[in-house]
Design a protein around this motif. Sequence first.
Motif, mmCIF file in Angstrom:
data_model
loop_
_atom_site.group_PDB
_atom_site.id
_atom_site.type_symbol
_atom_site.label_atom_id
_atom_site.label_comp_id
_atom_site.label_asym_id
_atom_site.label_seq_id
_atom_site.Cartn_x
_atom_site.Cartn_y
_atom_site.Cartn_z
ATOM 1 N N LEU A 36 0.836 -1.202 0.000
ATOM 2 C CA LEU A 36 0.000 0.000 0.000
ATOM 3 C C LEU A 36 0.869 1.251 0.000
ATOM 4 N N PHE A 37 1.912 1.250 0.794
ATOM 5 C CA PHE A 37 2.798 2.415 0.860
ATOM 6 C C PHE A 37 3.502 2.665 -0.470
ATOM 7 N N LEU A 38 3.795 1.601 -1.204
ATOM 8 C CA LEU A 38 4.499 1.738 -2.482
ATOM 9 C C LEU A 38 3.556 1.859 -3.673
ATOM 10 N N SER A 39 2.253 1.784 -3.434
ATOM 11 C CA SER A 39 1.280 1.780 -4.530
ATOM 12 C C SER A 39 1.286 3.037 -5.394
ATOM 13 N N PRO A 40 1.625 4.251 -4.876
ATOM 14 C CA PRO A 40 1.658 5.407 -5.785
ATOM 15 C C PRO A 40 2.608 5.244 -6.954
ATOM 16 N N LEU A 41 3.595 4.352 -6.835
ATOM 17 C CA LEU A 41 4.513 4.123 -7.948
ATOM 18 C C LEU A 41 3.827 3.450 -9.125
ATOM 19 N N MET A 42 2.724 2.747 -8.875
ATOM 20 C CA MET A 42 2.054 1.981 -9.925
ATOM 21 C C MET A 42 0.927 2.756 -10.598
ATOM 22 N N ILE A 43 0.601 3.934 -10.086
ATOM 23 C CA ILE A 43 -0.501 4.721 -10.637
ATOM 24 C C ILE A 43 0.052 5.817 -11.528
ATOM 25 N N PRO A 44 -0.391 5.933 -12.772
ATOM 26 C CA PRO A 44 0.099 7.008 -13.647
ATOM 27 C C PRO A 44 -0.160 8.384 -13.036
ATOM 28 N N HIS A 45 0.778 9.292 -13.217
ATOM 29 C CA HIS A 45 0.652 10.610 -12.610
ATOM 30 C C HIS A 45 -0.498 11.416 -13.201
ATOM 31 N N VAL A 46 -0.872 11.116 -14.439
ATOM 32 C CA VAL A 46 -2.041 11.788 -15.008
ATOM 33 C C VAL A 46 -3.289 11.428 -14.207
ATOM 34 N N VAL A 47 -3.420 10.158 -13.871
ATOM 35 C CA VAL A 47 -4.563 9.708 -13.080
ATOM 36 C C VAL A 47 -4.525 10.346 -11.696
ATOM 37 N N LEU A 48 -3.328 10.386 -11.085
ATOM 38 C CA LEU A 48 -3.195 11.018 -9.773
ATOM 39 C C LEU A 48 -3.543 12.493 -9.828
ATOM 40 N N GLY A 49 -3.097 13.177 -10.875
ATOM 41 C CA GLY A 49 -3.383 14.595 -10.996
ATOM 42 C C GLY A 49 -4.876 14.885 -11.086
ATOM 43 N N ILE A 50 -5.585 14.111 -11.890
ATOM 44 C CA ILE A 50 -7.030 14.305 -12.024
ATOM 45 C C ILE A 50 -7.741 13.971 -10.720
ATOM 46 N N ALA A 51 -7.309 12.889 -10.073
ATOM 47 C CA ALA A 51 -7.937 12.487 -8.811
ATOM 48 C C ALA A 51 -7.706 13.530 -7.722
ATOM 49 N N PHE A 52 -6.471 14.014 -7.600
ATOM 50 C CA PHE A 52 -6.173 15.043 -6.603
ATOM 51 C C PHE A 52 -6.939 16.326 -6.893
ATOM 52 N N LEU A 53 -7.034 16.706 -8.153
ATOM 53 C CA LEU A 53 -7.763 17.916 -8.515
ATOM 54 C C LEU A 53 -9.220 17.820 -8.091
ATOM 55 N N ARG A 54 -9.845 16.695 -8.365
ATOM 56 C CA ARG A 54 -11.242 16.500 -7.991
ATOM 57 C C ARG A 54 -11.412 16.489 -6.479
ATOM 58 N N PHE A 55 -10.502 15.809 -5.783
ATOM 59 C CA PHE A 55 -10.608 15.694 -4.331
ATOM 60 C C PHE A 55 -10.372 17.031 -3.648
ATOM 61 N N PHE A 56 -9.304 17.718 -3.999
ATOM 62 C CA PHE A 56 -8.988 18.983 -3.346
ATOM 63 C C PHE A 56 -10.038 20.048 -3.642
ATOM 64 N N THR A 57 -10.590 20.016 -4.832
ATOM 65 C CA THR A 57 -11.650 20.977 -5.167
ATOM 66 C C THR A 57 -12.897 20.719 -4.326
ATOM 67 N N SER A 58 -13.206 19.440 -4.099
ATOM 68 C CA SER A 58 -14.407 19.104 -3.337
ATOM 69 C C SER A 58 -14.288 19.486 -1.866
ATOM 70 N N ILE A 59 -13.053 19.526 -1.321
ATOM 71 C CA ILE A 59 -12.893 19.890 0.092
ATOM 72 C C ILE A 59 -12.472 21.349 0.271
ATOM 73 N N GLY A 60 -12.376 22.078 -0.835
ATOM 74 C CA GLY A 60 -12.169 23.519 -0.753
ATOM 75 C C GLY A 60 -10.738 24.000 -0.654
#
Length: 268
Positions: free
Chosen positions: A101-125
């Motif tokens: 689990l700790f190493l899992s960010p290495l397996m996720i494309p950064h484009v996917v992470l960027g979109i996910a973070f954008l959606r999450f951070f926008t939703s929490i303000g």
Amino acid sequence: MRTNGPISLVFHTVFVVFMLAPIVVVCLVAFTPDGFLSLPTNGFSLRWFRAIASYPEFVHAFWVSLGLGALSSFVALLFAVPAALAIARYRFLGRDALAALFLSPLMIPHVVLGIAFLRFFTSIGIGGSFAALIIAHVLVVFPFALRLTLAAATGMDRSVEMAALSLGANDWTLFRRVTLPLILPGVVSGWALAFIQSFDDLTMTVFLATPGTETLPVRMFLYIQDNIDPLVTSVSASVIAITMTALVLLDRFYGLDRVLAGKSDAGR
């Protein structure tokens, strides 16, 4: 003692040239007097280095990248060190799953992470804030800090800790005076690798950066979308020069072998 044969030497030479060629080309183009990317050039000029002063956005973006990389790497280490010690020392249910689990960010494309973070951070303000950038970068660079710290913790000699405990050292003294010095090469290497990853990240950061929190890679990416002049090469050459200077000074006054390998240097 075995030495490298001619085929091995040729292979390593080609490999080194292949790795350094893009850097050399960028540095040469940065000194062109022309208003466009050209190599070979008609001469050498500092025109595009002086032009950096006309674009304070690059200077501001550099300091943002520097602060973001240093802070996110430091925060990642605050979590990586105890996690590495726990995984290296103890056997418990779900240990391997937790490490994965700790190493899992290495397996996720950064484009996917960027979109996910954008959606999450926008939703929490907190979308577009520097705090959001730090949180995202900590999660992305954490596996790099953890992996090298874990390697150092796994190879640590526990008998030294046992000796310190037998002499009456408490937990904090044990960690500060014994454990941390033993794993320091892995900690420093993990911080350096995490810093490089954070400083260089573009694919994820471009989704999260705003005009006030643009990092240097994002600023350079946005600039080359509308311009074809060598200004970006001069910025890149300046960053390369700063990095090389920092490494030379570090090696001169402290020693890279002591930082990265934990070796003593009696000659210093």
